[in-house]
Enzyme design. Structure first.
Site, mmCIF file in Angstrom:
data_model
loop_
_atom_site.group_PDB
_atom_site.id
_atom_site.type_symbol
_atom_site.label_atom_id
_atom_site.label_comp_id
_atom_site.label_asym_id
_atom_site.label_seq_id
_atom_site.Cartn_x
_atom_site.Cartn_y
_atom_site.Cartn_z
ATOM 1 N N ASN A 83 -5.162 -1.813 -4.340
ATOM 2 C CA ASN A 83 -6.328 -1.915 -3.457
ATOM 3 C C ASN A 83 -6.109 -1.035 -2.227
ATOM 4 O OD1 ASN A 83 -8.803 -2.736 -2.580
ATOM 5 N ND2 ASN A 83 -8.202 -4.811 -2.005
ATOM 6 N N LYS A 138 0.347 -6.483 1.846
ATOM 7 C CA LYS A 138 -0.351 -5.188 1.757
ATOM 8 C C LYS A 138 0.125 -4.247 2.864
ATOM 9 C CE LYS A 138 -4.957 -3.497 0.726
ATOM 10 N NZ LYS A 138 -5.140 -2.261 1.436
ATOM 11 N N ASP A 161 0.812 -1.221 0.000
ATOM 12 C CA ASP A 161 0.000 0.000 0.000
ATOM 13 C C ASP A 161 0.847 1.274 0.000
ATOM 14 O OD1 ASP A 161 -2.239 -1.526 -0.092
ATOM 15 O OD2 ASP A 161 -3.192 -0.669 1.700
ATOM 16 N N ASP A 188 -10.433 -2.205 12.478
ATOM 17 C CA ASP A 188 -9.449 -3.193 12.006
ATOM 18 C C ASP A 188 -9.092 -4.189 13.101
ATOM 19 O OD1 ASP A 188 -9.427 -2.190 9.496
ATOM 20 O OD2 ASP A 188 -7.662 -0.929 9.777
ATOM 21 N N GLU A 242 -11.236 -4.565 2.178
ATOM 22 C CA GLU A 242 -10.542 -5.337 1.150
ATOM 23 C C GLU A 242 -11.434 -6.446 0.593
ATOM 24 O OE1 GLU A 242 -9.240 -3.829 3.560
ATOM 25 O OE2 GLU A 242 -7.132 -3.305 3.203
ATOM 26 N N HIS A 265 -5.194 -8.986 3.734
ATOM 27 C CA HIS A 265 -4.091 -9.177 4.690
ATOM 28 C C HIS A 265 -4.579 -9.473 6.103
ATOM 29 C CE1 HIS A 265 -4.303 -4.643 5.775
ATOM 30 N NE2 HIS A 265 -5.341 -4.943 5.038
ATOM 31 N N ARG A 266 -5.637 -8.781 6.519
ATOM 32 C CA ARG A 266 -6.075 -8.969 7.908
ATOM 33 C C ARG A 266 -6.733 -10.336 8.131
ATOM 34 N NH1 ARG A 266 -4.215 -4.816 10.034
ATOM 35 N NH2 ARG A 266 -4.392 -2.805 9.048
#
Ligand code: C5P
Length: 659
Positions: free
Chosen positions: A95, A426, A52, A326, A354, A400-401
């Site tokens: 993204n 990311k 990112d 998050d 995402e 990613h998370r």
């Protein structure tokens, strides 16, 4: 660089250690833009190096902003003083919402001939509220695909700032942040107000934006989180040098690991954030604390040390997650280990991240056996009892998370596979290495060796001395062979044998080996079955059908596994690998005595011949051939008795446990 399509995580016993966090994504991308728009040059220390931020750096370069990367993770940005050197460009922003939204606002206010676009998922993430706000003051923006979504064409508008800008705040706070970041570009001679329509979500992220603006000389006045006033004459001035804090969202995985796997003196410390952090997600540590975790705070670090004395599991209950969208994903996974159901509230923004994170999270948690209910903006997760856990291959949705959160499921009694682990790039390219450094897997002692080397007896003694489980992997091949012989399946029919191995109803309990309802402990010891087992074991399809079953026996507090490929294939990460050998004559003698004592009549010569044949087959097969792992400790026990051999293995184990 190619990345593997999956990563198998060993079940974990605990966690301890320190992690230096990578720089915050939210701060890194905001600072890059601020520094690019400011008067003067800014050196940014500790910039995150990830997909990112790379997207943002590339975009700024395309816009003509001069940048230099230092070897020490720093980046020096030569600000353009509010005037972009380039007037037209086509920007691909992957993204990265933290790049696309603020750049859209900045380019719309700057005017020019711009195109902004991203990956397919970016084109499904709404931007209509931001576009409406910008069009509302006269910016020229067109949708190039679906209305309300990128890609966008941005032209020369005529922004009028005599009336307040109005923007919705209930889908994403990034729209407001984007406007706040972009407005000082106009260097307006009068105050400019932004009014938020609807309830503002993720306020800490807006607060973060305001604090960073202040570091660049712009002090926005806030009226009740509804009205934001950019004062007359605002312009960005470089602070000269600025450091990026560690990423507080990334900290959440390690803090959760410290809670699930710490305690009794073991702790996981994250370095790079502390109680003074300007990131909203540090509140995650306080949520853990409220739920019963033992959390310590210091200058530049936060530490999780398991649960507070007297607390047996994290509490469940209702958690308002609107300020920590998050880190809230991490709570969805820790909820599996809680004492009661957990309800995450205020997570509507997950739908436009995402991936649709509510749907994705529910699907993957259910794979593990969890009961999950969800609605538009909430999710309820029931804790999982040990017996209800299921091994699962977790899809990560290019998010990613998802990948990072589900690494925590490896604290449960199941095997966890993370698909496409490379998606963590990311925001945290080195995540799984960092996780492996603090994770303490359930220990395995692998004891391999040829037939009749005594490994079974030694392994069983070592297991009982340590209180570990015991896996005699040869039993699985023997039972498979017995079943094949009984059912008349040819010993070279790979497909039929693999199907048989996959569904083998075998269970070991004490000295008993149960095939369905029948104890076959004695039946599988005959030489014919042994010979058949070594033929069946040559087939790769049979070996892979038995692999997951063997790995699933790795459970706390530990496992001793004996066989031919324990250290090389089944448990390549075993903490101790022993390769036990003995001369053919010593082994033949032992096996002969054993068979005679079991009432099986045979000659020593026959036993020896049989051993040699099996050694040859085990050593020469193409898959999982019998050979010591490179890191195995070798022990020839021709001259040692069982007790001496066991003592040696336990001594090695004690030494490795200390080291
Ligand atoms: O160890 P045991 O003699 O009971 O194993 C029977 C046969 O199963 C061996 O001869 C070997 O061919 C096979 N085996 C294997 N891999 C293992 C364990 C046993 O190939 N891990």
């Amino acid at each position: 660089m190619t990345s593997p399509d999956h990563l198998d995580l060993p079940p974990l016993l605990g966690a301890a250690g320190r992690v230096r966090l990578p720089g915050s994504k939210s701060i890194s991308n905001r600072l890059l833009l601020l520094a690019a728009l400011a008067d003067g040059s800014t050196r940014i220390d500790g910039l995150l190096d990830s997909d990112d931020t790379r997207v943002m750096l590339d975009a700024l370069r395309t816009l003509g902003v001069a940048l230099e990367r230092g070897d020490d993770g720093s980046c020096t940005v030569h600000g353009c003083g509010g005037l972009l050197p380039v007037r037209s460009a086509d920007l691909f922003l992957g993204n990265a919402g933290t790049a696309l939204r603020p750049l859209t606002a900045a380019l719309a206010l700057a005017g020019g001939d711009w195109r902004v676009r991203g990956v397919a998922r970016m084109h499904e993430r709404p931007i209509g509220d931001l576009v409406d706000a910008l069009r509302g003051i006269g910016c020229a923006i067109d949708y190039l695909g679906n209305p309300g979504y990128p890609p966008l064409a941005i032209g020369h508008g005529a922004p009028r700032l005599d009336a307040p800008l109005r923007v919705r705040g209930d889908v994403s706070s990034q729209f407001l942040s984007a406007l706040l970041l972009a407005l000082p570009l106009l260097r307006c001679a009068h105050d400019v107000a932004i009014e938020v329509v609807g309830e503002l979500i993720s306020r800490p992220y807006v607060d973060l934006t305001l604090r960073l603006l202040a570091r660049f000389g712009v002090d926005v006045r806030v009226e009740g989180w509804k009205r934001f006033i950019v004062p007359a004459g605002s312009r960005y001035r470089s602070p000269g040098r600025i450091a990026v804090e560690g990423d507080a969202s990334s900290a959440s995985y390690f803090l959760a690991a410290g809670v699930l796997g710490g305690g009794h003196g073991a702790a996981v410390r994250v370095e790079g954030v502390d109680a003074q952090s300007i990131q909203g997600d540090v509140a995650f540590a306080r949520v853990l604390q409220q739920l019963g975790a033992d959390i310590g705070w210091g200058e530049g670090w936060i530490e999780a040390r398991g649960l507070r004395p007297g607390v047996r599991a994290l509490a469940g209950g209702d958690l308002d997650c609107v300020a920590i969208p998050d880190a809230a994903m991490t709570l969805a996974v820790t909820a599996l280990f809680a004492a009661a159901p957990t309800r995450l509230l205020g997570i509507g923004s997950w739908r436009v991240k995402e991936t649709d994170r509510i749907a994705a999270m529910a699907t993957e948690l259910r794979k593990l056996g969890a009961l999950v209910d969800c609605g538009d903006d909430w999710m309820r997760v029931q804790p999982l009892a040990d017996r209800d856990w299921r091994s699962a291959s977790i899809a990560t949705y290019d998010d990613h998370r998802m990948a990072m959160c589900f690494s925590l499921a490896s604290f449960g009694p199941a095997d966890i596979r993370i698909e496409d682990p490379g998606c963590v790039a990311k925001t945290f390219p080195g995540y799984f290495d960092a996780f492996a450094r603090i994770a303490k897997p359930v220990p395995v002692i692998a004891i391999d060796g040829p037939t009749a080397s005594g490994k079974g007896t030694v392994a069983a003694h070592v297991a009982s001395a340590l209180g570990f489980g015991y896996l005699d992997s040869g039993v699985l091949y023997r039972v498979c062979a017995l079943q094949a012989l009984r059912r008349g399946v040819a010993l070279d029919n790979a497909e039929a044998l693999a199907a048989l191995a996959a569904d083998l109803p075998v269970r070991c309990a004490g000295a008993g080996v149960w095939l369905g309802d029948e104890d076959v402990a004695l039946a599988i010891r005959g030489e014919a079955v042994g010979q058949a087992a070594s033929r069946v074991a040559v087939l790769p399809s049979v070996r892979s059908a038995l692999l997951a079953r063997q790995r699933s026996l790795r459970r706390a507090p530990g496992l001793v596994a004996d066989g031919r490929d324990m250290g090389t294939v089944v448990f390549p990460d075993a903490q101790l690998k022993v390769f036990l050998g003995a001369s053919v004559s010593a082994r033949a003698e032992r096996r002969y005595k054993q068979l005679i004592s079991q009432g099986i009549s045979i000659t020593l010569d026959d036993v020896r011949q049989d051993l040699e044949q099996r050694d040859a087959r085990d050593s020469n097969r193409t898959v999982a051939a019998l050979r010591p792992a490179v890191d195995a400790l070798q022990l020839d026990n021709s001259e040692l008795d069982v007790e001496q051999t066991v003592r040696q293995v336990l001594q090695w184990w004690g030494r490795q446990a200390l080291g």
